[in-house]
Design a protein around this motif. Structure first.
Motif, PDB file in Angstrom:
ATOM      1  N   ASN A   1       0.827  -1.207   0.000  1.00  0.00           N
ATOM      2  CA  ASN A   1       0.000   0.000   0.000  1.00  0.00           C
ATOM      3  C   ASN A   1       0.862   1.257   0.000  1.00  0.00           C
ATOM      4  O   ASN A   1       0.536   2.258  -0.638  1.00  0.00           O
ATOM      5  N   GLN A   2       1.979   1.214   0.766  1.00  0.00           N
ATOM      6  CA  GLN A   2       2.875   2.377   0.819  1.00  0.00           C
ATOM      7  C   GLN A   2       3.513   2.635  -0.547  1.00  0.00           C
ATOM      8  O   GLN A   2       3.618   3.780  -0.992  1.00  0.00           O
ATOM      9  N   TYR A   3       3.952   1.541  -1.240  1.00  0.00           N
ATOM     10  CA  TYR A   3       4.494   1.696  -2.591  1.00  0.00           C
ATOM     11  C   TYR A   3       3.461   2.324  -3.521  1.00  0.00           C
ATOM     12  O   TYR A   3       3.776   3.215  -4.323  1.00  0.00           O
ATOM     13  N   ASP A   4       2.223   1.846  -3.437  1.00  0.00           N
ATOM     14  CA  ASP A   4       1.157   2.351  -4.303  1.00  0.00           C
ATOM     15  C   ASP A   4       0.877   3.820  -4.030  1.00  0.00           C
ATOM     16  O   ASP A   4       0.678   4.622  -4.951  1.00  0.00           O
ATOM     17  N   GLU A   5       0.881   4.193  -2.738  1.00  0.00           N
ATOM     18  CA  GLU A   5       0.609   5.594  -2.373  1.00  0.00           C
ATOM     19  C   GLU A   5       1.714   6.516  -2.890  1.00  0.00           C
ATOM     20  O   GLU A   5       1.453   7.595  -3.418  1.00  0.00           O
ATOM     21  N   GLU A   6       2.977   6.073  -2.757  1.00  0.00           N
ATOM     22  CA  GLU A   6       4.093   6.901  -3.231  1.00  0.00           C
ATOM     23  C   GLU A   6       4.063   7.034  -4.757  1.00  0.00           C
ATOM     24  O   GLU A   6       4.356   8.104  -5.301  1.00  0.00           O
ATOM     25  N   ALA A   7       3.713   5.942  -5.459  1.00  0.00           N
ATOM     26  CA  ALA A   7       3.611   6.024  -6.915  1.00  0.00           C
ATOM     27  C   ALA A   7       2.502   6.986  -7.325  1.00  0.00           C
ATOM     28  O   ALA A   7       2.644   7.758  -8.279  1.00  0.00           O
ATOM     29  N   HIS A   8       1.372   6.962  -6.614  1.00  0.00           N
ATOM     30  CA  HIS A   8       0.255   7.863  -6.916  1.00  0.00           C
ATOM     31  C   HIS A   8       0.667   9.320  -6.720  1.00  0.00           C
ATOM     32  O   HIS A   8       0.307  10.209  -7.492  1.00  0.00           O
ATOM     33  N   THR A   9       1.452   9.577  -5.669  1.00  0.00           N
ATOM     34  CA  THR A   9       1.934  10.941  -5.408  1.00  0.00           C
ATOM     35  C   THR A   9       2.802  11.442  -6.566  1.00  0.00           C
ATOM     36  O   THR A   9       2.693  12.587  -6.996  1.00  0.00           O
ATOM     37  N   ARG A  10       3.677  10.552  -7.079  1.00  0.00           N
ATOM     38  CA  ARG A  10       4.544  10.960  -8.182  1.00  0.00           C
ATOM     39  C   ARG A  10       3.737  11.220  -9.456  1.00  0.00           C
ATOM     40  O   ARG A  10       4.079  12.078 -10.257  1.00  0.00           O
ATOM     41  N   VAL A  11       2.663  10.458  -9.653  1.00  0.00           N
ATOM     42  CA  VAL A  11       1.811  10.693 -10.821  1.00  0.00           C
ATOM     43  C   VAL A  11       1.164  12.076 -10.741  1.00  0.00           C
ATOM     44  O   VAL A  11       1.079  12.812 -11.724  1.00  0.00           O
ATOM     45  N   GLU A  12       0.702  12.464  -9.543  1.00  0.00           N
ATOM     46  CA  GLU A  12       0.100  13.788  -9.372  1.00  0.00           C
ATOM     47  C   GLU A  12       1.125  14.882  -9.649  1.00  0.00           C
ATOM     48  O   GLU A  12       0.805  15.912 -10.261  1.00  0.00           O
ATOM     49  N   GLN A  13       2.371  14.660  -9.222  1.00  0.00           N
ATOM     50  CA  GLN A  13       3.430  15.651  -9.490  1.00  0.00           C
ATOM     51  C   GLN A  13       3.662  15.788 -10.999  1.00  0.00           C
ATOM     52  O   GLN A  13       3.845  16.901 -11.509  1.00  0.00           O
ATOM     53  N   LEU A  14       3.643  14.643 -11.719  1.00  0.00           N
ATOM     54  CA  LEU A  14       3.825  14.713 -13.169  1.00  0.00           C
ATOM     55  C   LEU A  14       2.671  15.465 -13.833  1.00  0.00           C
ATOM     56  O   LEU A  14       2.873  16.255 -14.749  1.00  0.00           O
ATOM     57  N   GLN A  15       1.448  15.247 -13.362  1.00  0.00           N
ATOM     58  CA  GLN A  15       0.296  15.935 -13.934  1.00  0.00           C
ATOM     59  C   GLN A  15       0.425  17.445 -13.751  1.00  0.00           C
ATOM     60  O   GLN A  15       0.125  18.229 -14.657  1.00  0.00           O
ATOM     61  N   ASN A  16       0.881  17.874 -12.585  1.00  0.00           N
ATOM     62  CA  ASN A  16       1.085  19.310 -12.345  1.00  0.00           C
ATOM     63  C   ASN A  16       2.164  19.864 -13.267  1.00  0.00           C
ATOM     64  O   ASN A  16       2.042  20.972 -13.801  1.00  0.00           O
ATOM     65  N   LEU A  17       3.231  19.058 -13.450  1.00  0.00           N
ATOM     66  CA  LEU A  17       4.315  19.503 -14.332  1.00  0.00           C
ATOM     67  C   LEU A  17       3.825  19.619 -15.776  1.00  0.00           C
ATOM     68  O   LEU A  17       4.143  20.591 -16.475  1.00  0.00           O
ATOM     69  N   GLU A  18       3.040  18.643 -16.225  1.00  0.00           N
ATOM     70  CA  GLU A  18       2.507  18.694 -17.583  1.00  0.00           C
ATOM     71  C   GLU A  18       1.591  19.897 -17.769  1.00  0.00           C
ATOM     72  O   GLU A  18       1.619  20.550 -18.823  1.00  0.00           O
ATOM     73  N   LEU A  19       0.779  20.225 -16.764  1.00  0.00           N
ATOM     74  CA  LEU A  19      -0.103  21.380 -16.850  1.00  0.00           C
ATOM     75  C   LEU A  19       0.704  22.668 -16.984  1.00  0.00           C
ATOM     76  O   LEU A  19       0.395  23.545 -17.801  1.00  0.00           O
ATOM     77  N   PHE A  20       1.788  22.776 -16.214  1.00  0.00           N
ATOM     78  CA  PHE A  20       2.641  23.974 -16.286  1.00  0.00           C
ATOM     79  C   PHE A  20       3.280  24.096 -17.674  1.00  0.00           C
ATOM     80  O   PHE A  20       3.304  25.185 -18.268  1.00  0.00           O
ATOM     81  N   LEU A  21       3.815  22.963 -18.183  1.00  0.00           N
ATOM     82  CA  LEU A  21       4.471  23.013 -19.492  1.00  0.00           C
ATOM     83  C   LEU A  21       3.464  23.333 -20.601  1.00  0.00           C
ATOM     84  O   LEU A  21       3.796  24.018 -21.565  1.00  0.00           O
ATOM     85  N   THR A  22       2.226  22.821 -20.479  1.00  0.00           N
ATOM     86  CA  THR A  22       1.191  23.120 -21.477  1.00  0.00           C
ATOM     87  C   THR A  22       0.874  24.614 -21.497  1.00  0.00           C
ATOM     88  O   THR A  22       0.775  25.239 -22.558  1.00  0.00           O
ATOM     89  N   ILE A  23       0.703  25.193 -20.290  1.00  0.00           N
ATOM     90  CA  ILE A  23       0.414  26.638 -20.207  1.00  0.00           C
ATOM     91  C   ILE A  23       1.568  27.452 -20.778  1.00  0.00           C
ATOM     92  O   ILE A  23       1.371  28.436 -21.513  1.00  0.00           O
ATOM     93  N   PHE A  24       2.796  26.998 -20.503  1.00  0.00           N
ATOM     94  CA  PHE A  24       3.980  27.716 -20.993  1.00  0.00           C
ATOM     95  C   PHE A  24       4.041  27.673 -22.523  1.00  0.00           C
ATOM     96  O   PHE A  24       4.293  28.691 -23.184  1.00  0.00           O
TER      97      PHE A  24
END
Length: 605
Positions: free
Chosen positions: A177-200
């Motif tokens: 469960n801890q591995y899954d939670e950490e992977a989910h957190t990294r996915v959210e970080q990537l989504q935020n990064l993609e949103l920033f790059l799209t706006i840029f």
């Protein structure tokens, strides 16, 4: 005008710099986004492997417990050995998976660094892991020392494994469960990064629209105005076309003068689209001995008195009077001499609504005769090659007939007679006399065994079942064993690289027959005592070599033989090699043995 041109050039240079700057910015944003996304995907791949391995670890711990409990339910030593073997494999996989999860793995792209939460959970699960592993190793050691021990001797270790399993599974569930939670957190970080790059990127495109594309549109509008001005100039140029037409008329007159000069140099003539002669040059007249003609004389009649040749020439003129043509034409003079011409038919319009055909020819009779001689020599060479192929095919058919006759004779003389005896013995059994009946049944068993052996001997040279069922290596293994028994020679197969790949049915049959022929040659002619068949392979090539310690032979003398079993055997081997697109190498010299090597390219998937 010069000032306007200078201004346009300056604007163009400025726009070009802006384009380069904008494209550079977009390229940088794309590269940066790809770097971030690539790094995340690499981490995500490691996360998925961690989750997969940790989930498998739970399954393996349950499997360890189940296999250890199975030891309590069996007293059979053989069954216990099978359970112990499975237990050893499960323990090895379970231990390896735990070490990978805890310390990482470079080969699996799993980082050794873990989060504090993961390390804390591994510190909690470690005691249960150690107890289960120690109990399992102790259990295996006891069984290894004495496989026949009573099951009571294993109860302590099995109880230890069973008691620690539940706690181990609970903590392993928390780790997953801890591995899954950490992977989910990294996915959210990537989504935020993609949103920033799209706006840029969208911001850059918006700036390009206002500062680059809009000015460019204005420039295009100016270009359209310039094109309209160019159109008015084109109208003026069209009016000048009449002057060009007059110049064309003048060129026609010059071409007529050129035609008169060509009369003295080339085979030259002018004809109508219907094939009537308008003019024929002096060289044409001299070559075909034709001095007088009128407007109704056909060009085909000048070139040949033969009806079939005239018809061919008329068809050429009719088919190509609009498009023109160039090629070879056969003609015949009045004294029946064959002439070959390289003719060019060129449509020509000397006046409006009037068309002529210009005929330009070159005498290529000598070249054509040389070409025909070369073709005749080539045809004879081809016929000789086909004759050789026919001899080979005839020999192959004769060998097939001989083999069929041999099998038929073996079946008739051996197996057939034994089957007849078997039938009479079966009919003579009288169960009223048990002792005699039992004696006859025993003799019938021996006779059945001899019949089976006879069938094996009769079908030995046919396609072996091992080739169809298991592939080339098992078939070669069976071939060497049987030939070694039959001949008393030491015939051995070495599979050096453990080749087990299946090939196509035709390929395997040809490999088998080539090897069989090479081994039979070594047995019949080499006077050898040892024959070694070696199989090795790489990703690209399968190699089979047959090596003997016999008397060898002179390769040149064998290659020059036109008949004989050995010469034909090598010929058949080479034909089979060509059929499967492989290569055959034969190395031998008198007194030094023979080595035959077959290399087959392996197809890549």
């Amino acid at each position: 005008m010069a000032s306007h041109s200078s201004l346009d050039q300056h604007t163009f240079i400025k726009l070009r710099k802006l384009y380069i700057l904008a494209l550079t910015a977009i390229a940088l944003s794309v590269i940066i986004s790809q770097l971030f996304i690539g790094k995340f995907l690499e981490e995500q791949e490691g996360d998925s492997k961690l989750i997969n391995i940790s989930g498998r670890q739970r399954m393996l711990s349950q499997k360890l417990t189940k296999e250890s409990l199975l030891l309590l339910e069996t007293e059979s030593i053989n069954e216990r050995k099978k359970i112990v073997q499975n237990l050893e494999e499960s323990l090895t996989r379970w231990t390896h998976s735990h070490e990978v999860l805890k310390h990482g793995s470079d080969s699996l792209n799993i980082a050794s660094a873990q989060s504090d939460e993961i390390e804390e959970k591994f510190s909690k699960i470690q005691p249960y892991y150690e107890r289960i592993r120690a109990a399992s190793q102790s259990l295996l050691l006891k069984i290894d020392e004495n496989p026949g021990r009573p099951v009571e001797d294993f109860s302590a270790e099995i109880t230890e494994i069973k008691e620690n399993e539940a706690d181990f599974l609970g903590l392993m569930e928390a780790i997953v469960n801890q591995y899954d939670e950490e992977a989910h957190t990294r996915v959210e970080q990537l989504q935020n990064l993609e949103l920033f790059l799209t706006i840029f990127t969208l911001s850059i495109l918006l700036l390009e629209f206002f500062f680059i594309f809009l000015p460019t549109a204005k420039g295009v509008k100016n270009n359209i105005k310039n094109l309209m001005h160019a159109e008015s100039r084109a109208v003026k140029m069209a009016r000048d076309a009449d002057a060009i037409s007059e110049a064309r008329e003048k060129s026609v007159k010059e071409l007529r003068a050129l035609g008169q000069a060509m009369d003295q140099i080339l085979l030259f003539a002018r004809i109508t689209p219907n094939g009537d002669v308008l003019h024929i040059g002096d060289r044409f007249s001299k070559l075909f001995q034709y001095k007088k003609f009128n407007m109704e004389t056909k060009f085909s009649e000048i070139l040949s008195p033969k009806e079939n040749e005239q018809l061919n020439i008329e068809k050429l003129i009719s088919a190509h009077k609009r498009s023109g043509w160039q090629g070879e034409v056969k003609a015949t003079t009045k004294d029946k001499k064959d002439i070959w011409l390289e003719l060019s038919i060129v449509p020509f319009q000397p006046e409006k609504d009037k068309t002529e055909l210009t005929i330009i020819g070159v005498d290529i009779t000598k070249n054509k005769e040389a070409q025909l001689k070369i073709e005749e020599l080539t045809r004879k060479s081809y016929e000789e090659k086909m004759r050789q192929q026919g001899l080979i095919a005839k020999k192959i058919i004769e060998n097939q007939e001989n083999e069929q006759n041999r099998i038929a004779k073996d079946i008739h003389d051996g197996i057939g007679q034994m089957l007849t005896g078997l039938k009479y013995n079966l009919e003579s059994i009288d169960f009223k006399y048990p002792e005699k009946a039992e004696s006859k049944i025993e003799s019938l068993k021996e006779l059945s065994t001899r019949i089976i052996q006879g069938v094996r001997a009769a079908t030995f040279n046919l396609t072996p079942p091992e080739l169809t069922d298991h592939g080339i290596v098992p078939a070669l293994q069976k071939l060497t064993e049987e030939l070694s028994k039959l001949t008393g020679k030491n015939i051995i197969l070495f599979n050096k690289t453990g080749f087990s790949q299946r090939l196509g049915n035709i390929t395997e049959i040809n490999l088998y027959r080539i090897t069989q022929e090479a081994v039979n040659n070594a047995i019949k002619y080499a006077e050898s005592t040892h024959i070694i068949v070696s199989v090795s392979h790489s990703k690209e090539i399968l190699s089979i070599s047959i090596e003997d310690n016999g008397k060898g032979f002179d390769q040149e003398s064998i290659a020059s033989e036109k008949s004989g079993n050995r010469g034909m055997g090598l010929t058949f081997m080479k034909e089979r090699v060509k059929f499967i697109d492989s290569r055959l190498f034969i190395n031998s010299s008198p007194g030094e043995g023979t080595r035959v090597t077959l290399n087959l390219p392996l197809k890549q998937d």
